[in-house]
Every structure is written in structure tokens, then in C-alpha cells.
Scaffold this motif. Structure first.
Motif, PDB file in Angstrom:
ATOM      1  N   TYR A 102     -11.226  16.646  -0.489  1.00  0.00           N
ATOM      2  CA  TYR A 102     -10.586  16.564  -0.814  1.00  0.00           C
ATOM      3  C   TYR A 102     -11.556  15.735  -2.361  1.00  0.00           C
ATOM      4  N   THR A 103     -10.542  16.531  -3.165  1.00  0.00           N
ATOM      5  CA  THR A 103     -11.686  16.338  -4.394  1.00  0.00           C
ATOM      6  C   THR A 103     -10.900  14.788  -5.769  1.00  0.00           C
ATOM      7  N   LEU A 104     -11.737  14.005  -5.875  1.00  0.00           N
ATOM      8  CA  LEU A 104     -11.429  12.583  -5.955  1.00  0.00           C
ATOM      9  C   LEU A 104     -11.801  12.577  -7.841  1.00  0.00           C
ATOM     10  N   MET A 105     -10.447  12.030  -8.451  1.00  0.00           N
ATOM     11  CA  MET A 105     -10.994  12.483  -9.764  1.00  0.00           C
ATOM     12  C   MET A 105     -11.609  11.467 -10.404  1.00  0.00           C
ATOM     13  N   PRO A 106     -12.375  11.626 -11.800  1.00  0.00           N
ATOM     14  CA  PRO A 106     -12.347  10.234 -12.320  1.00  0.00           C
ATOM     15  C   PRO A 106     -11.767   9.360 -12.722  1.00  0.00           C
ATOM     16  N   GLY A 107     -11.761   7.775 -12.497  1.00  0.00           N
ATOM     17  CA  GLY A 107     -10.271   7.385 -12.728  1.00  0.00           C
ATOM     18  C   GLY A 107      -9.597   7.387 -11.757  1.00  0.00           C
ATOM     19  N   GLU A 108      -9.551   7.802 -10.921  1.00  0.00           N
ATOM     20  CA  GLU A 108      -8.787   8.229  -9.661  1.00  0.00           C
ATOM     21  C   GLU A 108      -8.912   6.384  -9.508  1.00  0.00           C
ATOM     22  N   ARG A 109      -7.364   6.108  -8.597  1.00  0.00           N
ATOM     23  CA  ARG A 109      -7.554   5.020  -7.783  1.00  0.00           C
ATOM     24  C   ARG A 109      -7.583   5.241  -6.371  1.00  0.00           C
ATOM     25  N   PHE A 110      -8.866   4.736  -5.908  1.00  0.00           N
ATOM     26  CA  PHE A 110      -9.222   5.150  -4.229  1.00  0.00           C
ATOM     27  C   PHE A 110      -9.550   4.482  -3.348  1.00  0.00           C
ATOM     28  N   ALA A 111      -9.531   2.754  -3.594  1.00  0.00           N
ATOM     29  CA  ALA A 111      -9.296   1.810  -2.456  1.00  0.00           C
ATOM     30  C   ALA A 111      -8.626   0.085  -3.646  1.00  0.00           C
ATOM     31  N   GLN A 112      -8.594  -0.088  -2.772  1.00  0.00           N
ATOM     32  CA  GLN A 112      -8.134  -1.592  -2.741  1.00  0.00           C
ATOM     33  C   GLN A 112      -8.600  -2.819  -2.517  1.00  0.00           C
ATOM     34  N   LEU A 113      -9.007  -4.270  -3.559  1.00  0.00           N
ATOM     35  CA  LEU A 113      -9.335  -5.464  -2.978  1.00  0.00           C
ATOM     36  C   LEU A 113      -8.871  -6.391  -2.593  1.00  0.00           C
ATOM     37  N   LEU A 114      -8.606  -6.417  -1.952  1.00  0.00           N
ATOM     38  CA  LEU A 114      -7.929  -7.739  -1.436  1.00  0.00           C
ATOM     39  C   LEU A 114      -9.151  -9.264  -1.610  1.00  0.00           C
ATOM     40  N   VAL A 115      -7.805 -10.277  -1.706  1.00  0.00           N
ATOM     41  CA  VAL A 115      -9.299 -12.184  -1.810  1.00  0.00           C
ATOM     42  C   VAL A 115      -8.330 -12.212  -1.455  1.00  0.00           C
ATOM     43  N   VAL A 116      -8.968 -13.003   0.015  1.00  0.00           N
ATOM     44  CA  VAL A 116      -8.250 -13.524   0.546  1.00  0.00           C
ATOM     45  C   VAL A 116      -8.931 -14.891   1.023  1.00  0.00           C
ATOM     46  N   PRO A 117      -8.516 -16.050   1.196  1.00  0.00           N
ATOM     47  CA  PRO A 117      -9.086 -17.295   1.789  1.00  0.00           C
ATOM     48  C   PRO A 117      -9.783 -17.032   2.773  1.00  0.00           C
ATOM     49  N   VAL A 118     -11.159 -17.888   3.682  1.00  0.00           N
ATOM     50  CA  VAL A 118     -12.105 -17.368   4.532  1.00  0.00           C
ATOM     51  C   VAL A 118     -12.703 -18.935   5.520  1.00  0.00           C
ATOM     52  N   LEU A 119     -12.602 -19.092   6.203  1.00  0.00           N
ATOM     53  CA  LEU A 119     -13.037 -20.625   6.812  1.00  0.00           C
ATOM     54  C   LEU A 119     -14.587 -20.101   7.084  1.00  0.00           C
ATOM     55  N   PHE A 120     -15.120 -21.260   7.884  1.00  0.00           N
ATOM     56  CA  PHE A 120     -16.496 -21.168   7.872  1.00  0.00           C
ATOM     57  C   PHE A 120     -17.498 -22.004   8.430  1.00  0.00           C
ATOM     58  N   PRO A 121     -16.103 -21.530  10.241  1.00  0.00           N
ATOM     59  CA  PRO A 121     -16.779 -22.728  10.968  1.00  0.00           C
ATOM     60  C   PRO A 121     -18.302 -22.146  11.610  1.00  0.00           C
ATOM     61  N   GLU A 122     -18.601 -23.641  11.919  1.00  0.00           N
ATOM     62  CA  GLU A 122     -20.178 -23.379  12.500  1.00  0.00           C
ATOM     63  C   GLU A 122     -20.072 -22.875  14.666  1.00  0.00           C
ATOM     64  N   PRO A 123     -20.411 -22.100  14.239  1.00  0.00           N
ATOM     65  CA  PRO A 123     -20.320 -21.568  16.129  1.00  0.00           C
ATOM     66  C   PRO A 123     -21.653 -23.316  16.141  1.00  0.00           C
ATOM     67  N   GLN A 124     -20.711 -23.191  17.637  1.00  0.00           N
ATOM     68  CA  GLN A 124     -21.344 -24.327  19.021  1.00  0.00           C
ATOM     69  C   GLN A 124     -20.920 -24.067  19.926  1.00  0.00           C
TER      70      GLN A 124
END
Length: 144
Positions: A102-124
């Protein structure tokens, strides 16, 4: 909400949404020349941009379904994790699981970025975990 994005190369394209309802921002290949990915090959593809993700979020780099279904081009690590304190270039590892180059061309869409909330639990450490109906059953235990 705004997402600060910095172009790191002159031919970089800012991420865009294909439609108003698109969850992901499309990333564009910041390449000087076409890039052919042979079957079984792994390649890093630069986007030419960096982003300042909001604190309390994570960026998920995901493949584009059309590239995966039609051409076998997918992310080499399934989903890339972009931490909110990372300020470097967004680069995706692509692999060709198809049977044709497969030939990927300059300027071609190749991936997506999702921005999502994340939790930061402390392992216990716990002597026992709370019981559930499912319990320890896994790998197909909930049916077909």
C-alpha cells in the motif's frame, strides 16, 4: 473546547474532523514523498504536528477503518496512547496486514486522534476483591 496544535514542519496539516459528529480528528501524513508499506512491514508515519492535550485527558491514536478494511493498514500497537504532558510530534506506527503493498501519499489521512477523559486511580493492594456475578470467568464466558 480548543486543542492547541503546533505545526512542526512546513507541509504539516492541522487535524480535522470529517463531519460535525466525528469523534476522532483525522491526522495527515507529513511525508516528503509517497511511502509504500509492503505486506508484513512496519513503518512510522509522522503527522508533522504536536498537541497540548488538556490535563485530565488522554489522546488515543486509532486506525482509520477504510485503510484497515480495504487495504490491511492498521496501527502496529492497535491503539497509541498520547499522555497529556507529551509535547512531541504525533507519530503512528503503521503495519500492513494485507496481501498487497500500500502506498501512503503525502497529505493522506492515516490515523485518528480521540481526546477522552481519563481517571487516575491509585493502586491499592486488597486481600480480596468485591464479588460479582461474573467472577473470574473470562475469554468467551459471557456467550457468543
Amino acid at each position: 473546547m480548543n486543542l492547541p496544535v503546533q505545526k512542526l514542519r512546513k507541509n504539516a496539516v492541522l487535524p480535522t474532523r470529517a463531519t460535525a459528529g466525528s469523534a476522532g480528528l483525522d491526522l495527515y501524513a507529513c511525508l516528503e514523498a509517497p511511502l509504500t508499506i509492503a505486506p508484513g512491514e512496519l513503518r512510522q508515519v509522522p503527522s508533522g504536528v504536536a498537541a497540548a492535550l488538556p490535563q485530565g485527558t488522554v489522546g488515543l491514536l486509532c486506525g482509520r477503518s477504510g485503510l484497515g478494511v480495504k487495504h490491511g493498514i492498521t496501527l502496529s500497537n492497535s491503539v497509541g496512547i498520547i499522555d497529556s504532558d507529551y509535547r512531541g510530534e504525533l507519530i503512528a506506527g503503521l503495519c500492513n496486514v494485507g496481501s498487497e503493498p500500500y502506498t501512503l501519499m503525502p497529505g493522506e489521512r492515516f490515523a485518528q486522534l480521540l481526546v477522552v477523559p481519563v481517571l487516575f486511580p491509585e493502586p491499592q493492594e486488597a486481600a480480596q476483591l468485591p464479588q460479582t456475578v461474573r467472577g473470574k470467568s473470562g475469554f468467551g464466558s459471557s456467550g457468543k
